[in-house]
Scaffold this motif. Structure first.
Motif, short mmCIF file in Angstrom:
data_model
loop_
_atom_site.label_atom_id
_atom_site.label_comp_id
_atom_site.label_asym_id
_atom_site.label_seq_id
_atom_site.Cartn_x
_atom_site.Cartn_y
_atom_site.Cartn_z
N TYR A 48 -11.40 5.23 4.13
CA TYR A 48 -10.59 6.37 4.57
C TYR A 48 -9.12 6.12 4.31
O TYR A 48 -8.41 6.94 3.73
N PHE A 76 -15.82 14.63 5.90
CA PHE A 76 -16.61 13.51 6.42
C PHE A 76 -17.10 13.84 7.82
O PHE A 76 -16.61 14.79 8.45
N THR A 77 -18.05 13.06 8.27
CA THR A 77 -18.64 13.26 9.60
C THR A 77 -18.73 11.91 10.29
O THR A 77 -19.12 10.93 9.66
N TYR A 78 -18.39 11.90 11.58
CA TYR A 78 -18.48 10.66 12.34
C TYR A 78 -19.89 10.44 12.86
O TYR A 78 -20.67 11.38 12.97
N LYS A 79 -20.17 9.21 13.27
CA LYS A 79 -21.46 8.91 13.92
C LYS A 79 -21.54 9.73 15.19
O LYS A 79 -22.51 10.39 15.48
N ASP A 80 -20.56 9.63 16.04
CA ASP A 80 -20.40 10.50 17.22
C ASP A 80 -18.97 10.36 17.68
O ASP A 80 -18.24 9.53 17.17
N THR A 81 -18.58 11.20 18.64
CA THR A 81 -17.15 11.22 18.99
C THR A 81 -16.69 9.92 19.63
O THR A 81 -15.54 9.57 19.56
N LYS A 93 -15.94 6.00 16.24
CA LYS A 93 -15.13 6.61 15.20
C LYS A 93 -15.43 6.08 13.81
O LYS A 93 -14.60 6.19 12.91
N ILE A 109 -17.05 6.52 10.30
CA ILE A 109 -17.50 7.67 9.51
C ILE A 109 -18.91 7.37 9.01
O ILE A 109 -19.16 6.33 8.41
#
Lengths: 655, 98
Positions: free
Chosen positions: B11, B39-44, B47, B49
């Motif tokens: 990133y 992009f998408t994170y694993k979950d909030t 952090k 990606i």
């Protein structure tokens, strides 16, 4: 309640406050513990001394060693409780979410049985008063009615806060513990040999030799319910105050248990026959004041449970374990809160408990199971804390773990035997657990589908749109809430919202990110201007114990920026400024719903459908983030997670 | 190495570039040229990606403004990436993912 939770100095006032807040549950246990242990069994030295010995060593190992010494060290910036502990250790293992949820579930479930059992035990003492023997018997309609009245009044007044009456809690509990101590010492003075019950040999003898002695641990355990509160309320009182007051409390408790045992052996007869040794050691002239003090103490204990439940749910919401629900601040006192939905849930639960079980004796059988699970879960989280944060020697941790595992597993097994008495409880606990599990896991699935894009890619488009007078202005300042915590990123759905169908023109585009911190009371912000006075990213860092008032904070930030001449409010003259030349601010909240164009795997489908159903029942985004409805535009966006891949749609041939 | 967030490295490197054309080599052996568009994170709470949205070269990037879900970007799991070649400075990042 002051802000400074780190330096809780030990003063007479602070000790009194600690007494009033922390010890309600554990302090009212003498009302029913020995009665539960003896039950309808023949009174014997083995049983009485064994019971008291078990109580003493349970308080020593489980309460003093585990909670007072060890667990109080696991403070998160001065705050305690199972979620605070989880916030510290969650980075070390993803699986720790399960003990956190399980511990919180059982702690909350306990909140519906502690108030009725405590208050009922106190009110049933009226049966010892001459003339009232046949009126306030355990299980009588009048007794049940009085308990319901007291509990309902207590729950009703939650909405007004306890800041006024709270000042009396400390002195009342001080009187209560003094009463326990004096009543106990009076009996010990006449029968000093009872002190030998402190010898652990008697505990061993009862567990091993007494018929079904091991299963009495289920009743013994009742003496330590409330130990978790010593940790949960750490932030309100401070470590030193809790440790100091515990000395006094423990002496008072042990004195009273010994006093009750002295009475049992010398005046109790062959069987208890429904008597309560706690009231039997009271002189007749002291009965009514004693019952009054006991009732007040149980009300304080119930209040502590209720407040603790609010705190638990509030923390659960902030850690994404619970759907957002309305939280009110009934007073200016920081830390005081009122959650109407939780209040109603607990109230209904308590009323059902007393109506179903009718007397404290029957509730004793159901009590305690949940708390054994809470304690076991705290032990698991605590071991991670000692290993990774405190970096203690692994052998030492293992030894402590073994000790607590033996003790807590024994209590658990003994309490499991009572499970048939409490089947309805299990449904309640299962319900709470499922809510937390669904919410946490569905949010993870949901969040995996959130696509982030680079804000810079849209900067020139945003500038063009902002300056395009052919497009009607949506608002002067347009604010989106974003989950993106990196400076240059925002959610794809936000760009779609700005540019789709009817593009939203604004003079300034704000992207507001709320970062919930692992520290409880943070409140700071960071600003990042991607295009000067045009595209601004704001991150507000809010501690997990603070209720977010997003719009209020945002307006403060704007005021600060204008005052520092870092921001031009951009009141460009146009048609609207003729009528109102104030800058307008509009929040856009994007609400998602499950599209019909989804084809799910079973688990995901169930989780997501349940999640969206819970979301509908809970608080809206605008209310949750403290946004005033008049400044909020809500957009509904369909979510497609698993698009239907094959559609068998054929065109009809023309003939 | 286990605790290093390699997605953060990619990133930081990628978004510091002016010329964002890159060549990605996947574990499957596939090589694609193009640009990262999201992009998408694993979950909030985590952090890292998890997925990159990648627009292959020579295809028109379609911004799905109307939620029509007709996009031309492909989704690449970060753990499937073996290496990334950056045309701007001819550097290569190798990802020895767990």
């Amino acid at each position: 309640m002051d802000n400074n939770h780190f330096s809780k100095k030990v003063t007479a006032a602070s000790l009194l406050i600690a007494l009033g807040i922390i010890y309600g549950d554990i302090g009212t246990s003498p009302l029913y513990v020995l009665k539960a242990i003896i039950g309808d069994r023949p009174i014997s030295e083995v049983l009485v001394y064994g019971g008291v010995s078990c109580i003493f060593w349970t308080l020593a190992i489980q309460t003093t060693v585990k909670y007072i010494w060890l667990t109080l060290q696991a403070d998160n910036q001065g705050e305690g409780g199972i979620f605070s502990l989880y916030a510290i250790v969650k980075r070390y293992s993803k699986k720790l979410v399960i003990p956190a949820i399980l511990g919180a579930t059982t702690l909350l479930a306990d909140g519906i049985i502690t108030p009725p059992i405590s208050v009922a035990s106190a009110i049933e003492g009226l049966a010892n008063v001459n003339g009232l023997e046949n009126i306030f018997t355990p299980g009588a309609n009048l007794t049940i009615g009085l308990v319901i009245l007291i509990l309902s009044t207590l729950f009703f007044f939650q909405r007004f806060g306890t800041h006024n009456v709270g000042r009396a809690f400390g002195p009342v509990m001080a009187i209560w513990f003094l009463t326990l101590f004096i009543l106990g010492i009076n009996q010990i003075y006449h029968f000093p040999l009872v002190i030998k019950a402190l010898n652990p040999y008697y505990a061993y003898q009862m567990l091993v030799s007494y018929p079904k002695g091991f299963w009495l641990l289920g009743a013994v355990f009742l003496c330590t319910t409330g130990a978790e509160a010593l940790y949960s309320d750490l932030g309100h009182c401070g470590k030193q105050n809790i440790r100091t007051t515990w000395i006094f409390v423990k002496i008072a408790l042990v004195a009273n248990y010994l006093g009750q045992s002295a009475w049992l052996l010398h005046n109790g007869g062959e069987f208890l026959q429904g008597k309560n040794p706690f009231y039997e050691i009271m002189p007749d002239w002291f009965l009514i004041p004693g019952i009054l003090i006991a009732t007040l103490a149980t009300i304080i204990a119930s209040q502590a449970l209720i407040s603790g439940s609010y705190t638990l749910i509030s923390e659960a919401m902030n850690l994404n374990f619970w759907p957002r629900v309305a939280v009110r601040q009934p007073s200016e006192s920081k830390g005081q809160m009122y959650i109407p939905s939780v209040n109603t849930l607990l109230w209904i639960g308590c009323i059902l408990m007393i109506l179903y079980f009718k007397s404290s004796e029957h509730m004793e059988a159901a009590y305690g199971f949940s708390i054994t699970i809470t304690m076991m879960m705290t032990t698991i989280l605590l071991s991670y804390f000692l290993l990774y944060v405190k970096k203690w020697n692994k052998i030492v941790i293992l030894c402590l773990l073994c000790l607590f595992a033996i003790v807590e597993t024994s209590f658990f097994i003994a309490n499991v035997a009572k499970i048939k008495e409490r089947w309805m409880f299990l449904f309640f606990e299962l319900g709470i657990f499922m809510v937390m599990y669904i919410w946490f896991n569905a949010r993870k699935i949901n969040n995996k589908m959130v696509k982030f894009v680079e804000l810079g890619k849209y900067s020139s488009l945003l500038t063009e749109l902002s300056q395009d007078d052919n497009i009607p202005k949506f608002s002067t300042h347009l604010i989106y809430l974003t989950k993106a915590n990196k400076r240059h990123e925002i959610e794809d759905k936000i760009t779609k919202s700005i540019f789709s169908k009817k593009p939203k023109r604004a003079d300034v585009y704000w992207f507001l990110h709320i970062e919930r911190t692992n520290e409880p009371y943070t409140l700071t912000y960071d600003i990042s201007e991607l295009i000067d006075d045009k595209v601004i990213k704001v991150t507000i860092n809010i501690g997990f114990r603070i209720y977010p008032r997003t719009e209020l904070y945002f307006k403060k930030i704007v005021q600060d920026l204008v005052a520092n001449k870092e921001l031009n409010l951009h009141i460009r003259p146009d048609g609207s400024s003729k009528y109102n030349n104030q800058a307008d601010f509009k929040f856009v909240v994007i609400e998602k719903f499950l599209s019909v164009e989804n084809e799910f795997a079973i688990r995901e489908g169930l989780l997501l459908n349940a999640y969206f159903w819970l979301k509908k029942m809970g608080q809206s985004d605008e209310a949750a983030f403290g946004l005033d409805k008049s400044d909020v535009a809500v957009e509904h966006v369909p979510l497609v997670y698993q698009p239907i891949t094959h559609i068998d749609l054929k065109r009809n041939e023309k003939h | 190495m286990k605790n290093i967030d390699t997605s953060a490295i990619l990133y930081e490197k990628y978004f510091s570039l002016t010329n964002r054309e890159i060549k990605i080599t996947l574990k499957s052996g596939k090589i694609i040229d193009g640009e990262i568009v999201g992009f998408t994170y694993k979950d909030t709470s985590n952090k890292q990606i998890a997925f990159w949205h990648f627009q292959p070269m020579h295809s028109n990037y379609f911004i799905d403004f109307d939620n029509s879900r007709q996009t031309t970007d492909i989704i690449i799991p970060h753990k499937e990436i073996v290496s990334v070649y950056f045309y701007e400075d001819n550097s290569i990042c190798y990802f020895t993912n767990e």
